[in-house]
Design an enzyme around this catalytic site. Structure first.
Site, short mmCIF file in Angstrom:
data_model
loop_
_atom_site.label_atom_id
_atom_site.label_comp_id
_atom_site.label_asym_id
_atom_site.label_seq_id
_atom_site.Cartn_x
_atom_site.Cartn_y
_atom_site.Cartn_z
N TYR A 1 0.86 -1.17 0.00
CA TYR A 1 0.00 0.00 0.00
C TYR A 1 0.90 1.23 0.00
O TYR A 1 1.44 1.61 1.04
CB TYR A 1 -0.85 -0.07 1.26
CG TYR A 1 -1.99 0.88 1.40
CD1 TYR A 1 -2.40 1.74 0.40
CD2 TYR A 1 -2.71 0.90 2.59
CE1 TYR A 1 -3.48 2.57 0.57
CE2 TYR A 1 -3.79 1.73 2.77
CZ TYR A 1 -4.17 2.58 1.76
OH TYR A 1 -5.24 3.42 1.95
N LYS B 1 -0.43 -1.25 -4.70
CA LYS B 1 -1.31 -0.10 -4.89
C LYS B 1 -0.42 1.11 -5.07
O LYS B 1 0.25 1.54 -4.12
CB LYS B 1 -2.20 0.05 -3.66
CG LYS B 1 -3.07 1.29 -3.60
CD LYS B 1 -3.91 1.25 -2.32
CE LYS B 1 -4.79 2.47 -2.14
NZ LYS B 1 -4.04 3.70 -1.93
#
Lengths: 303, 303
Positions: free
Chosen positions: A132, A160
């Site tokens: 992330y 991500k």
């Protein structure tokens, strides 16, 4: 493939500083109905960083209960590695099918700190892990080289990445650059809702979406158009939401998304954890206006 | 006056991810012996952001027990306002005589968020509150105007400002600017150890010191020289520590201070909370070399 398409991030609305379970459940139930590909509970949009371990576990469990067949991912970030490991175990026990890990920081972290964090966590968990990268909240900036080191670890399933350029060629080049740096099979997902259509059209596998947790229908539509390669349609559908993208730029996506949910009766007023104040009345009026404009855009489309 | 002179920030050393109470106690005991003016337990240097509520309360209690007559301040920062209030109550119960509050952030905070945080906390607590401005860790930047708004609140006793310029005139102008913005009686303390002598000579009331928690003697000496207005002596004593200031710039003050404590046998190896790794062997060798140089500097001074 679990890490493709639209992953919708629902808010975790609070009432009087406690999780509003009814509001959260109602938000989650809209998501499988709209056909999202996955649900990420307690992501940044779900205020994971502000919730206690017990609150997080409860929220993940509720998401899993109400997600039907849609897979649920869960944020496990925390400042201390041992806390991350505890969150990971709790998330897995609650039924999360993948774990989203951001290098949350107070003291600025080095590349080696972050690599060791991911190494430690991936060695302990059984679920796939999503890297992330959200420098706006973690204040940690990944290099492409660090993506490459981390993506070699077992169980790393997806990355991500921050919003790519809105220029299609630049976005395509960036996504290819990341793809070339990581093993085949590691999915690349974009965040930054305003640039997501461009990102998907530029070859991203997934869209990790803030607004998708609150407005799943239009975000699913954008995702499907992009997946079918319908460039003009995907960009037009994203353009319908431009009044929101503009407010995101001004006030941040979280505060605006909370105001959208509140305006639509999906969350109680001031549903964000303090000290994060909700938008003031002027800004809320602009959110209401934006939602009206979006509805008009969508109706014109149908006609 | 409680918020003047040297406030020494001890590390909270960990062993196997638990607070090393013996090492912490030994660090604290050195501080009254050296004559520091106050001790700030669980500040940034004491890793407050990484500790559980129970760990923080225990550490504050230990500090109070071993501080003798020296007042103990305690960090109470947390991401969620309700957590800050709980920390404040626990810190007061544990005997903290003042509370140090930083606007810790995950989602970027607005000025109104931060003002409301301080308003809420100062309305609930009985102890004086120190405004903790540390943009390197909180990623929140205070304006002078926000200092002014917050300093009007009851119980605001001091503001810990980021390192002022190393240029004496610029430092003096900045400290005067802050002083003009806040009510009389609110103390202004500097952080940024390398610039602290300049800051004290430029009129700051206090030095909130990272290295003061581990090397109290030389930092007390700098403080006393500055308080006596001995400009050359204060700057010379600070210059003795220049090998450390240079390492602080390169690796950050926390990691270097931890290595100093480890090198001196005051903390177990790798005493910081993971994911914050200790310095590598090369950097540790440089810390050892710096300590040797500092000792030589100090001996030359005596001769």
């Amino acid at each position: 493939m679990m890490f493709t398409g639209l992953s919708a991030f629902p808010l975790t609305p609070l009432t009087d500083d406690s999780v509003d379970e009814a509001a959260f459940t109602a938000l989650v139930q809209r998501l499988p109905a709209a056909g999202v590909d996955s649900i990420t509970a307690v992501g940044s949009t779900g205020s994971y960083a502000y919730l206690s371990a017990a609150e997080r576990a409860r929220v993940i469990r509720l998401a899993v209960e109400h997600a039907g067949q849609t897979p649920v991912f869960a944020g496990i970030g925390a400042l201390r590695t041992s806390q991350v490991l505890a969150q990971a175990e709790a998330a897995q026990s609650a039924g999360a099918q993948a774990l989203l890990l951001a290098p949350v920081s107070y003291q600025p972290l080095t590349d080696d700190d972050v690599f060791e964090l991911f190494r430690t966590v991936t060695a302990e968990v059984s679920a796939p892990v999503i890297v992330y990268d959200n420098p706006g909240t973690t204040r940690f900036t990944f290099s492409t080289q660090l993506y490459a080191r981390i993506a070699q670890l077992p169980r790393i399933a997806s990355i991500k990445i921050p919003p790519p350029s809105t220029d299609p060629d630049a976005a395509r080049a960036r996504i290819q650059e990341v793809r070339d740096a990581v093993p085949a099979g590691v999915s690349i997902g974009v965040s930054g809702d305003a640039a997501a259509a461009t990102g998907l059209l530029a070859g991203a596998d997934a869209w990790y979406s803030v607004i998708g947790g609150t407005l799943p229908d239009p975000t699913v539509a954008i995702t499907r158009a992009a997946q079918r390669g319908e460039t003009e349609q995907a960009l037009a559908l994203s353009e319908h939401l431009a009044p929101l993208w503009s407010l995101f730029g001004e006030f941040g996506s979280l505060r605006v998304t909370a105001a959208v949910a509140e305006q639509l009766g999906l969350a109680p007023k001031n549903c964000l954890p303090l000290p994060i104040l909700g938008l003031d009345d002027d800004a809320r009026a602009r959110v209401a206006e934006a939602l009206k404009l979006i509805e008009q855009n969508q109706n014109e489309q149908v006609v």
